[in-house]
Design an enzyme around this catalytic site. Sequence first.
Site, PDB file in Angstrom:
ATOM      1  N   ASN A   1     -10.335  -3.071   1.981  1.00 49.38           N
ATOM      2  CA  ASN A   1      -9.943  -3.092   0.571  1.00 49.38           C
ATOM      3  C   ASN A   1     -11.182  -2.870  -0.296  1.00 49.38           C
ATOM      4  O   ASN A   1     -12.307  -2.879   0.216  1.00 49.38           O
ATOM      5  CB  ASN A   1      -9.341  -4.458   0.209  1.00 49.38           C
ATOM      6  CG  ASN A   1      -7.879  -4.576   0.570  1.00 49.38           C
ATOM      7  OD1 ASN A   1      -7.162  -3.590   0.657  1.00 49.38           O
ATOM      8  ND2 ASN A   1      -7.424  -5.793   0.774  1.00 49.38           N
TER       9      ASN A   1
ATOM     10  N   HIS B   1       0.829  -1.229   0.000  1.00 48.80           N
ATOM     11  CA  HIS B   1       0.000   0.000   0.000  1.00 48.80           C
ATOM     12  C   HIS B   1       0.854   1.267   0.000  1.00 48.80           C
ATOM     13  O   HIS B   1       0.518   2.272   0.628  1.00 48.80           O
ATOM     14  CB  HIS B   1      -0.963   0.021   1.200  1.00 48.80           C
ATOM     15  CG  HIS B   1      -1.953  -1.092   1.185  1.00 48.80           C
ATOM     16  ND1 HIS B   1      -3.167  -1.008   0.532  1.00 48.80           N
ATOM     17  CD2 HIS B   1      -1.918  -2.334   1.710  1.00 48.80           C
ATOM     18  CE1 HIS B   1      -3.830  -2.152   0.672  1.00 48.80           C
ATOM     19  NE2 HIS B   1      -3.090  -2.975   1.379  1.00 48.80           N
TER      20      HIS B   1
END
Length: 508
Positions: free
Chosen positions: A129, A56
């Site tokens: 997510n 990320h």
Amino acid sequence: MEKKSNTLTTAFGIPVADDLNSMTAGERGPVLIQDIHLIEKLAHFDRERIPERVVHAKGAGAYGYFEVTTDVTRYTQAKFLSKIGKRTEVFVRFSTVGGEKGSADAARDPRGFAVKFYTEEGNYDLVGNNTPVFFIRDPLKFPDFIHTQKRNPRTNLPDPDMFWDFLSLTPESIHQVTILFSDRGTPASYRHMNGFSSHTFKWYNEKGEYFWVQYHFKTDQGIKNLTREESKRLCGEDPDHATRDLFEAIERGDHPSWTLEMQILTPEKAKDFRWDIFDITKVWPHGEVPPIKIGKLVLNRNSLNYFAEVEQAAFCPGNVVPGIAVSPDKMLQARVFSYHDTHLHRLGPNYHLIPVNAPKHAPETSYQRDGFMRVDANGEGGPNYWPNSFGGPAPDAKAGEPAFELSGQAGRYPFKHPNDDFVQAGTLYRQVMTEKDRTNLVGNIVSHLEKAKKRIQMRQAAIFFKADADYGKRVAAGLKLDVKEVERLAQMSQEERAAATVQGTSPD
Ligand code: NDP
């Protein structure tokens, strides 16, 4: 000399006389080490980069609010959810997962969807997510999985063999792989995708009753995805397209929003539920657990400084407020440790003091002290131990999660029912996707998997076959594989299939 309000200073507030010419011994002589401003400026510059997130790393973020639209007090005592109309400030960070900090926003990848709620009971982080499921369900596999999605240790290049070798030896990944290789794997922007808790969490109310829940943030902008061709073009022409899209939409007052829907399951219903609710590779079918709309998330303010607010933002799934608790989902249990641990490494032991991370409406009153960059009053002269009789902060027994029962033999248990792993991927392929979705899915898979070795292609095609025969056959045909051989592999156990496709046993 009193400093003028807009005078350039050193980091220590001393006025700077010249910021264009270094101090030298004579007009053409060497630079003097006593040019304190130059030395300080270079030394700080040398330290501008902090460790990149391992996953990320590329992200964008913004502030906004969450508003409650339905009474959920029978399910949770969380104060920020206690009243219809109640608003809580939030900070949200979106991200891709595998790419480095400078990588393209349009890459095929899951997207992170992390929400920090600044509640009156401390900061609540929901770190999700854009997909309701994940590739693996045991945290022991996580570092290996991420290695395979990154770069080959020798060539430093993304490696389709590593990528598909691991996935084809990890059949529980098929559901997430099917979502990732559908056009939802390349969302048109961060505004045009959903967000999911993916994990099951626990909500509990004031009576001590508890419920298992899953969060779904459904985009009010509508789902929009890129085709493989559009994604490729954007990767080259505008690698920051999603970061730009979010920032510009908010700047022009076009505030993106999401409707929060909850799936809520009583413990009684959970006992006989068809699916393992702590298996993150599975969803709860909507027909069996209908989602309830409970709130709205709106983003309406950009950060003023990317590094200060977005790069240094730190989320941890373990930051839950009273009324919310974690579940035994093994991946969640590991994330509770790993996120905090990562931030300690990336930002230091006092990362909770960085304004974007600091609790805004419930000041920290802990006995944690000292450490690098302890930049507040550090508890001043108050006691730094508990118990104390000097009026220091005391624990509140009402704040804790009610006790819950656990039993069993300590051990390392695989998930039961491995054949379940193919069912939901098959349903998605057959019943949810349109013919166009399926065609794009197969095309997206073939264009990626064709770069892997033949034996790995065969093994992965067999996994698709197990989800749905048509799915497997179309992938096999696209890769020009022997469909009968793929079908034969699909009928083997996972161990037999792995042995039949190991290096040296079949053509590469
Ligand atoms: P439903 O028909 O009630 O729901 C299907 C869901 O699939 C919708 O939420 C839809 O999201 C989503 N969807 C549509 N296209 C795709 C895609 N290409 N990739 C991922 N999701 C997509 O069915 P069920 O609840 O019975 O579930 C059937 C299958 O749908 C599951 O096996 C799972 O693969 C998938 N799914 C289920 C979810 C759940 O929580 N039950 C959540 C997401 C997917 P949208 O409304 O945003 O279009």
